[in-house]
Design an enzyme around this catalytic site. Structure first.
Site, mmCIF file in Angstrom:
data_model
loop_
_atom_site.group_PDB
_atom_site.id
_atom_site.type_symbol
_atom_site.label_atom_id
_atom_site.label_comp_id
_atom_site.label_asym_id
_atom_site.label_seq_id
_atom_site.Cartn_x
_atom_site.Cartn_y
_atom_site.Cartn_z
ATOM 1 N N GLU A 98 85.883 -13.328 56.358
ATOM 2 C CA GLU A 98 84.756 -14.064 55.766
ATOM 3 C C GLU A 98 83.940 -14.812 56.819
ATOM 4 O OE1 GLU A 98 85.262 -16.228 52.156
ATOM 5 O OE2 GLU A 98 86.623 -14.763 51.309
ATOM 6 N N GLU A 139 68.429 -11.061 56.895
ATOM 7 C CA GLU A 139 69.339 -11.088 55.755
ATOM 8 C C GLU A 139 70.760 -10.742 56.161
ATOM 9 O OE1 GLU A 139 67.114 -8.286 53.269
ATOM 10 O OE2 GLU A 139 67.025 -9.875 51.756
ATOM 11 N N HIS A 184 90.032 -7.129 54.968
ATOM 12 C CA HIS A 184 89.775 -7.957 53.795
ATOM 13 C C HIS A 184 89.592 -7.012 52.620
ATOM 14 C CE1 HIS A 184 87.403 -11.578 51.918
ATOM 15 N NE2 HIS A 184 88.519 -11.283 51.272
ATOM 16 N N PRO A 228 90.956 -8.925 40.322
ATOM 17 C CA PRO A 228 92.165 -8.364 39.712
ATOM 18 C C PRO A 228 91.866 -7.207 38.769
ATOM 19 C CG PRO A 228 91.644 -10.487 38.723
ATOM 20 C CD PRO A 228 90.745 -10.329 39.905
ATOM 21 N N ASP A 237 93.378 -10.668 54.622
ATOM 22 C CA ASP A 237 93.391 -11.128 53.240
ATOM 23 C C ASP A 237 93.507 -9.902 52.342
ATOM 24 O OD1 ASP A 237 92.955 -12.137 50.738
ATOM 25 O OD2 ASP A 237 91.222 -13.352 51.281
ATOM 26 N N ASN A 279 94.446 -10.033 49.101
ATOM 27 C CA ASN A 279 94.177 -10.391 47.704
ATOM 28 C C ASN A 279 95.189 -9.752 46.758
ATOM 29 O OD1 ASN A 279 91.900 -12.206 47.564
ATOM 30 N ND2 ASN A 279 90.653 -10.544 48.386
ATOM 31 N N ASN A 309 96.880 -19.076 49.159
ATOM 32 C CA ASN A 309 95.663 -19.378 48.414
ATOM 33 C C ASN A 309 96.012 -20.436 47.384
ATOM 34 O OD1 ASN A 309 93.762 -18.583 45.832
ATOM 35 N ND2 ASN A 309 92.696 -18.310 47.768
ATOM 36 N N PHE A 317 95.197 -20.754 40.452
ATOM 37 C CA PHE A 317 96.088 -19.806 41.123
ATOM 38 C C PHE A 317 96.671 -20.426 42.378
ATOM 39 C CE2 PHE A 317 96.819 -16.591 44.408
ATOM 40 C CZ PHE A 317 97.770 -15.810 43.765
#
Length: 668
Positions: A394, A430, A503, A508, A563, A565, A621, A626
């Protein structure tokens, strides 16, 4: 941190997906501890009966209603504001609820009127739960959150577009589905102890952790015990019409609260810790001698404005103690004593600035959420650890160049950065704000041989077996996650190492995509390692002595970190640790992905999670909805071994914290 030994380097892993902390200098703040009696005021009829899903103190006649003399209703000024009018409406309703068990009786009447098949409401023993549902009084909600979703599987989790606040785990969205435990379901969720002359609250009350509504109004309470914070599912707490002089700061831990009714007490101030009640819709304060400044905030801008004021004025709490190291005995015969080399690695999701608006982390003070504050803490953590490799997720291009590379290069680091795939289609200005993965290394110790980016949706597009899959186009192609793969050689010994920094998709509802992404990465890494093994050995020193050679991909030391997740019970974790996943794995759900769902998944890299030998961290996390491990560092067991690990954050500290980021932890 984690340490390894190996045939090549002894590896020290530092897993910091937001778990390091800063120790700001600030005055020490203490809150007095209070003790409370468990004795109740006598009640003339049996306690603990159930009406319409609401547990009440008694249903008999009382000699009094427990109320006390109340001052006249206050008005904000010559012309009431909308917020103060709402306050007065609620105030009036709460005053009218002064009779014993008023809410329970009202629920019973409502239940009779709505139930044409019954002439009375059944009263059951709460210790012998009935299988029937409560009659509509604060019925329990089993959903993770109250928001609607565009999720295509009905999970209730918001999908969000890539790059938006809801495309990221937060106080609003969890990276995994958290299902309620049906075995813990209770036939009642409300508890009415109103109007029965209670002077103290029994500690046994706080064992009812499933309670969502607690009415202790119109009693004779002078204090609320700090243990009330154990009722973490409360949405309504009514303490109207007591003799409270203060509110325990621990009440701020009940982030589920939507109504906190404190009318007609003697409260002279509000603890700033209530600023974490980000879901609070109604804070009832009328009838208390509170400072005019607090009342005016509520009068003018409403409850959430007052909560925001308390949140941003809350003093910085004491930092946690340093995390402790755990020494690990290698299980593959490698040790620091026999290993010729060692290195350290830090893995850290820093929480991109664009994913951290105040609305996404509404329990965090604005100053602690500001990037200027967080980046200083992150830099202190990253630079303070002195790791040989630093893997960040990130990070956007602007942050990579201006914050991290600019500072780390002064300490002898070089870096590699790739943004997510969407940056391909953006203008130069951008694309600077598109996050990705960044890997840094100490240039004096390691030479970069090659760097590559693995764009998962592009890899999927190149697979012939997936080109006819609607799920690939509709699900995998819409997610633009990446991995950065760097190939290194030790500057002194010529030994090789591959570091993959990734990443994965967060949502979910897309757990099938997570599994597909990690499967594609393992295939790509195996190919990269195979090519790397064929490279000629490095020539070392003045005499150009050849360095070590590698016979195949499995012999090249490998680190896969980032990460993920994904929790340890996920398909992603199972696949990485076991080397395979069946074609009908539940995480695929009903989706089709070519050979993955016809033949299953496999890899030959012999990976192990760094923390597996002592148990994964309790959490990497930490947000209100969570708490769990979703970040990992994996290593090849045949060439590397862990020698030490950095342990969990102090549990006592966590028990007093709603979630990250906060003053000490700049990422969630």
């Amino acid at each position: 941190m984690v340490a390894f030994s190996s045939f090549l380097p002894s590896l020290l892993l530092l897993l910091l997906p937001s778990l390091q902390h800063h120790h700001p200098h600030h005055p020490q703040h203490h809150h007095p501890q209070q003790s409370f009696s468990s004795q109740h005021h006598p009640s003339p009829s049996p306690m603990h009966q159930q009406v319409g899903g609401l547990l009440i103190g008694n249903l008999g006649n009382n000699t009094g209603n427990g109320s006390h003399s109340s001052p006249p209703i206050q008005h904000a000024g010559a012309e009431d504001t909308v917020h103060w009018q709402q306050q007065i409406v609620k105030y009036t309703a709460c005053r009218q609820a002064s009779a014993p068990h008023y809410r329970a009786r009202a629920a019973a009447i409502a239940g009779r009127m709505s139930n044409n098949n019954k002439s009375a409401i059944s009263i059951t023993d709460p210790n012998r739960p009935s299988s029937t549902k409560p009659n509509g009084f604060h019925k329990k909600d089993n959903s993770i959150s109250g928001q609607t979703s565009d999720s295509d599987d009905g999970s209730g989790t918001p999908l969000g577009r890539p790059g938006s606040a809801l495309s990221h785990p937060s106080a609003l969205a969890s990276p995994v589905v958290v299902s309620s435990d049906a075995s813990n379901q209770q036939p009642w969720s409300g508890l009415d102890l109103g109007g029965i002359h209670l002077k103290t609250l029994s500690p046994s009350l706080f064992a009812f952790s499933h309670v969502t509504s607690l009415y202790i109004n119109h009693n004779s309470l002078t204090t609320l015990p700090a243990a009330i914070s154990l009722l973490r599912k409360l949405t309504v707490l009514d303490a109207t019409g007591n003799q409270l002089r203060a509110i325990p700061p621990e009440l701020g831990m009940i982030t589920t609260l939507k109504e906190l009714l404190l009318f007609d007490n003697q409260i002279s101030d509000l603890p700033p810790e209530l600023g974490t009640l980000y879901q609070l819709d109604v804070l009832g304060i009328a009838g208390n001698p509170l400072p005019e400044s607090l009342r005016l905030i509520l009068e003018k801008d409403g409850t959430q404005a007052l909560i925001a004021y308390l949140r941003d004025s809350c003093p910085v709490p004491l930092p946690p103690p340093d995390r402790e190291w755990a020494t690990v005995e290698a299980d593959n015969g490698l040790s620091p004593e026999t290993a010729p080399e060692s290195f350290t690695i830090l893995c850290y999701n820093i929480l991109c600035e664009w994913y951290a608006p105040g609305a996404t982390y509404p329990y965090t003070p604005g100053w602690a959420l500001a990037w200027d504050y967080r980046k200083e803490l992150i830099l202190q953590e990253v630079m303070g650890c002195g790791a040989d490799f630093i893997c960040l997720q990130e990070v956007d291009e602007e942050q990579y160049n201006d914050t991290f590379l600019a500072n780390l290069s002064k300490e002898g680091y070089e870096g590699a950065f790739f943004p997510k795939t969407r940056a391909r289609t953006m203008a130069s200005e951008e694309k600077k704000h598109v996050d990705g993965c960044a890997t840094f290394w100490k240039a004096s110790k390691y030479n970069l041989v090659e760097k590559r980016v693995v764009e998962f949706n592009q890899v999927a597009l190149q697979r012939p077996d997936m080109r006819k899959s609607d799920d690939m186009f509709n699900r995998v192609m819409s997610r633009d996650n990446i991995a950065v793969v760097c190939l290194f050689e030790n500057a002194t010994s010529g030994t090789r190492l591959i570091v993959a920094n990734l990443h994965l998709e967060w949502n979910p509802s897309f757990r099938d995509v997570k599994l597909v992404q990690i499967a594609m990465l393992m295939e790509e890494v195996e190919k990269i390692a195979g090519h790397f093994a064929k490279y000629p050995p490095a020539l070392l020193g003045p005499d150009r002595t050849p360095g070590p050679s590698y016979s195949d991909a499995t012999k090249v030391p490998l680190i896969v970190c980032g990460d993920f997740n994904s929790i340890p019970e996920s398909g992603v974790y199972e696949f990485l640790s076991s080397g395979s996943a069946p074609k009908d794995h539940e995480d695929f759900m009903d989706h089709l992905y070519g050979s993955y769902t016809t033949d299953g998944l496999s890899h030959k890299l012999n990976l192990k999670s760094a923390y597996a030998s002592i148990g994964e961290l309790n959490m990497t996390n930490f947000v209100p909805i969570f708490k769990g491990a979703i970040d990992y560092i994996w290593y090849t067991q045949n060439s590397l071994a862990v020698t030490s690990l950095l342990g969990d954050v102090d549990p006592a500290y966590l028990s007093k914290v709603v979630g990250f980021p906060n003053a000490h932890f700049p990422s969630e």
